[in-house]
Design a protein around this motif. Structure first.
Motif, PDB file in Angstrom:
ATOM      1  N   PHE A   5     -89.871 111.155  82.494  1.00 33.27           N
ATOM      2  CA  PHE A   5     -91.046 110.409  82.940  1.00 33.27           C
ATOM      3  C   PHE A   5     -91.380 109.259  81.989  1.00 33.27           C
ATOM      4  CE2 PHE A   5     -92.105 114.453  85.228  1.00 33.27           C
ATOM      5  CZ  PHE A   5     -91.899 113.927  86.495  1.00 33.27           C
ATOM      6  N   LEU A   6     -91.245 109.494  80.700  1.00 32.46           N
ATOM      7  CA  LEU A   6     -91.504 108.426  79.735  1.00 32.46           C
ATOM      8  C   LEU A   6     -90.524 107.274  79.923  1.00 32.46           C
ATOM      9  CD1 LEU A   6     -93.079 107.376  77.293  1.00 32.46           C
ATOM     10  CD2 LEU A   6     -91.470 108.616  75.843  1.00 32.46           C
ATOM     11  N   GLY A   7     -89.263 107.590  80.156  1.00 34.65           N
ATOM     12  CA  GLY A   7     -88.253 106.555  80.365  1.00 34.65           C
ATOM     13  C   GLY A   7     -88.507 105.742  81.624  1.00 34.65           C
ATOM     14  N   VAL A   8     -88.787 106.419  82.731  1.00 38.09           N
ATOM     15  CA  VAL A   8     -89.053 105.710  83.990  1.00 38.09           C
ATOM     16  C   VAL A   8     -90.332 104.880  83.864  1.00 38.09           C
ATOM     17  CG1 VAL A   8     -89.617 106.033  86.432  1.00 38.09           C
ATOM     18  CG2 VAL A   8     -87.773 107.345  85.406  1.00 38.09           C
ATOM     19  N   PHE A   9     -91.347 105.455  83.249  1.00 34.86           N
ATOM     20  CA  PHE A   9     -92.605 104.738  83.048  1.00 34.86           C
ATOM     21  C   PHE A   9     -92.387 103.495  82.188  1.00 34.86           C
ATOM     22  CE2 PHE A   9     -96.550 104.117  80.570  1.00 34.86           C
ATOM     23  CZ  PHE A   9     -97.414 103.819  81.619  1.00 34.86           C
ATOM     24  N   SER A  10     -91.599 103.616  81.133  1.00 35.93           N
ATOM     25  CA  SER A  10     -91.326 102.475  80.252  1.00 35.93           C
ATOM     26  C   SER A  10     -90.582 101.372  80.996  1.00 35.93           C
ATOM     27  CB  SER A  10     -90.502 102.919  79.045  1.00 35.93           C
ATOM     28  OG  SER A  10     -91.189 103.877  78.302  1.00 35.93           O
ATOM     29  N   GLY A  11     -89.594 101.759  81.803  1.00 34.54           N
ATOM     30  CA  GLY A  11     -88.866 100.765  82.584  1.00 34.54           C
ATOM     31  C   GLY A  11     -89.751 100.041  83.572  1.00 34.54           C
ATOM     32  N   MET A  12     -90.677 100.757  84.174  1.00 31.60           N
ATOM     33  CA  MET A  12     -91.587 100.117  85.132  1.00 31.60           C
ATOM     34  C   MET A  12     -92.612  99.229  84.428  1.00 31.60           C
ATOM     35  SD  MET A  12     -92.249 102.980  87.986  1.00 31.60           S
ATOM     36  CE  MET A  12     -90.947 103.493  89.073  1.00 31.60           C
ATOM     37  N   ILE A  13     -93.043  99.614  83.231  1.00 30.93           N
ATOM     38  CA  ILE A  13     -93.963  98.774  82.460  1.00 30.93           C
ATOM     39  C   ILE A  13     -93.278  97.463  82.079  1.00 30.93           C
ATOM     40  CG2 ILE A  13     -95.152  98.588  80.232  1.00 30.93           C
ATOM     41  CD1 ILE A  13     -96.676 100.206  82.300  1.00 30.93           C
ATOM     42  N   VAL A  14     -91.999  97.549  81.687  1.00 25.30           N
ATOM     43  CA  VAL A  14     -91.230  96.347  81.359  1.00 25.30           C
ATOM     44  C   VAL A  14     -91.143  95.442  82.581  1.00 25.30           C
ATOM     45  CG1 VAL A  14     -88.957  95.486  80.703  1.00 25.30           C
ATOM     46  CG2 VAL A  14     -89.890  97.462  79.574  1.00 25.30           C
ATOM     47  N   ALA A  15     -90.864  96.030  83.741  1.00 22.12           N
ATOM     48  CA  ALA A  15     -90.758  95.244  84.969  1.00 22.12           C
ATOM     49  C   ALA A  15     -92.075  94.556  85.294  1.00 22.12           C
ATOM     50  CB  ALA A  15     -90.332  96.150  86.120  1.00 22.12           C
ATOM     51  N   PHE A  43     -88.167 105.356  69.971  1.00 21.58           N
ATOM     52  CA  PHE A  43     -88.965 105.682  68.783  1.00 21.58           C
ATOM     53  C   PHE A  43     -90.230 106.449  69.164  1.00 21.58           C
ATOM     54  CE2 PHE A  43     -86.689 101.732  67.547  1.00 21.58           C
ATOM     55  CZ  PHE A  43     -85.812 102.330  66.667  1.00 21.58           C
ATOM     56  N   PHE A  44     -90.846 106.041  70.251  1.00 20.04           N
ATOM     57  CA  PHE A  44     -92.049 106.734  70.701  1.00 20.04           C
ATOM     58  C   PHE A  44     -91.731 108.175  71.100  1.00 20.04           C
ATOM     59  CE2 PHE A  44     -95.211 107.791  74.032  1.00 20.04           C
ATOM     60  CZ  PHE A  44     -96.334 107.783  73.231  1.00 20.04           C
ATOM     61  N   ALA A  45     -90.658 108.365  71.874  1.00 17.35           N
ATOM     62  CA  ALA A  45     -90.274 109.716  72.300  1.00 17.35           C
ATOM     63  C   ALA A  45     -89.914 110.585  71.101  1.00 17.35           C
ATOM     64  CB  ALA A  45     -89.096 109.642  73.269  1.00 17.35           C
ATOM     65  N   ASP A  46     -89.194 110.007  70.154  1.00 18.61           N
ATOM     66  CA  ASP A  46     -88.808 110.761  68.967  1.00 18.61           C
ATOM     67  C   ASP A  46     -90.029 111.155  68.138  1.00 18.61           C
ATOM     68  OD1 ASP A  46     -86.647 111.879  67.518  1.00 18.61           O
ATOM     69  OD2 ASP A  46     -86.892 110.301  65.997  1.00 18.61           O
ATOM     70  N   GLY A  52     -85.147 111.231  72.529  1.00 19.31           N
ATOM     71  CA  GLY A  52     -85.064 109.778  72.596  1.00 19.31           C
ATOM     72  C   GLY A  52     -83.894 109.298  73.421  1.00 19.31           C
ATOM     73  N   ILE A  53     -82.778 110.030  73.383  1.00 20.71           N
ATOM     74  CA  ILE A  53     -81.580 109.639  74.129  1.00 20.71           C
ATOM     75  C   ILE A  53     -81.853 109.700  75.624  1.00 20.71           C
ATOM     76  CG2 ILE A  53     -79.174 110.219  74.582  1.00 20.71           C
ATOM     77  CD1 ILE A  53     -79.618 109.133  71.778  1.00 20.71           C
ATOM     78  N   VAL A  54     -82.478 110.777  76.086  1.00 20.61           N
ATOM     79  CA  VAL A  54     -82.796 110.909  77.515  1.00 20.61           C
ATOM     80  C   VAL A  54     -83.801 109.841  77.927  1.00 20.61           C
ATOM     81  CG1 VAL A  54     -83.785 112.440  79.262  1.00 20.61           C
ATOM     82  CG2 VAL A  54     -82.237 113.358  77.543  1.00 20.61           C
ATOM     83  N   THR A  55     -84.750 109.561  77.066  1.00 22.11           N
ATOM     84  CA  THR A  55     -85.739 108.522  77.362  1.00 22.11           C
ATOM     85  C   THR A  55     -85.075 107.166  77.519  1.00 22.11           C
ATOM     86  OG1 THR A  55     -87.407 109.747  76.120  1.00 22.11           O
ATOM     87  CG2 THR A  55     -87.860 107.435  76.564  1.00 22.11           C
ATOM     88  N   ILE A  56     -84.164 106.827  76.615  1.00 22.37           N
ATOM     89  CA  ILE A  56     -83.458 105.552  76.697  1.00 22.37           C
ATOM     90  C   ILE A  56     -82.589 105.487  77.948  1.00 22.37           C
ATOM     91  CG2 ILE A  56     -81.611 104.213  75.615  1.00 22.37           C
ATOM     92  CD1 ILE A  56     -84.267 103.752  74.373  1.00 22.37           C
ATOM     93  N   LEU A  57     -81.964 106.597  78.313  1.00 21.60           N
ATOM     94  CA  LEU A  57     -81.138 106.633  79.515  1.00 21.60           C
ATOM     95  C   LEU A  57     -81.973 106.265  80.744  1.00 21.60           C
ATOM     96  CD1 LEU A  57     -78.453 107.465  80.980  1.00 21.60           C
ATOM     97  CD2 LEU A  57     -79.513 109.709  81.221  1.00 21.60           C
TER      98      LEU A  57
END
Length: 166
Positions: A5-15, A43-46, A52-57
């Motif tokens: 969820f953090l990764g998808v949320f971050s990608g959408m915030i960037v968009a 870094f935030f997830a860690d 962090g790896i799953v978040t970046i993915l």
């Protein structure tokens, strides 16, 4: 699940950020912001105890789908080149570290190594790879032949979740 969820949320915030802030005239700033925001979720997830790896993915997958259309054409190309170079250098460094770590074990002879096991494991890896790659390539080629290969790209691009839909 939190990393996803953090990764998808971050990608959408960037968009959303790239959609409302037009930086097409300053490609260096646009590329810098894009790269920075791609790695900040790690870094935030860690720091909060997530992977962090799953978040970046998932940040990369959602950003490629939602944020990349908001970049200028030059920045898209430069970001692709930058990420490919970084990926290649990181992969090379990891495999060098793994390969050279054998000499750091402090073993002066091969008495602790089981050569029969190593040979069988290597053969099993090669057979397993052949049993997965050749059928997948055959299926991929059949799909390309069936679809007529409209845009001259391989069908594995369509199977990959990392590629954006046309």
């Amino acid at each position: 699940l939190g990393s996803l969820f953090l990764g998808v949320f971050s990608g959408m915030i960037v968009a959303l950020l790239l959609k409302h802030i037009d930086m097409r005239n300053t490609q260096l700033l646009e590329l810098s912001l894009y790269v920075l925001v791609m790695y900040m979720p790690f870094f935030f997830a860690d720091s909060i105890g997530l992977s962090g790896i799953v978040t970046i993915l998932f940040t990369g997958m959602s950003a490629k789908r939602f944020a990349k259309p908001n970049l200028s054409e030059e920045t898209k190309f430069e970001a692709d080149v930058l990420f490919r170079i970084t990926s290649h250098l990181a992969e090379t460094a990891i495999f060098l570290e793994l390969g050279l770590s054998l000499f750091g074990l402090g073993v002066s002879s091969f008495e602790g190594f089981y050569l029969h096991f190593i040979a069988w494991a290597l053969l099993a890896c090669l057979v397993g790879r052949a049993c997965s790659i050749y059928p997948m390539t055959f299926i991929s080629n059949m799909i390309v032949a069936y679809e007529g290969d409209k845009d001259d790209s391989s069908s594995l691009d369509y199977v990959s979740c990392m590629d954006e839909p046309e």
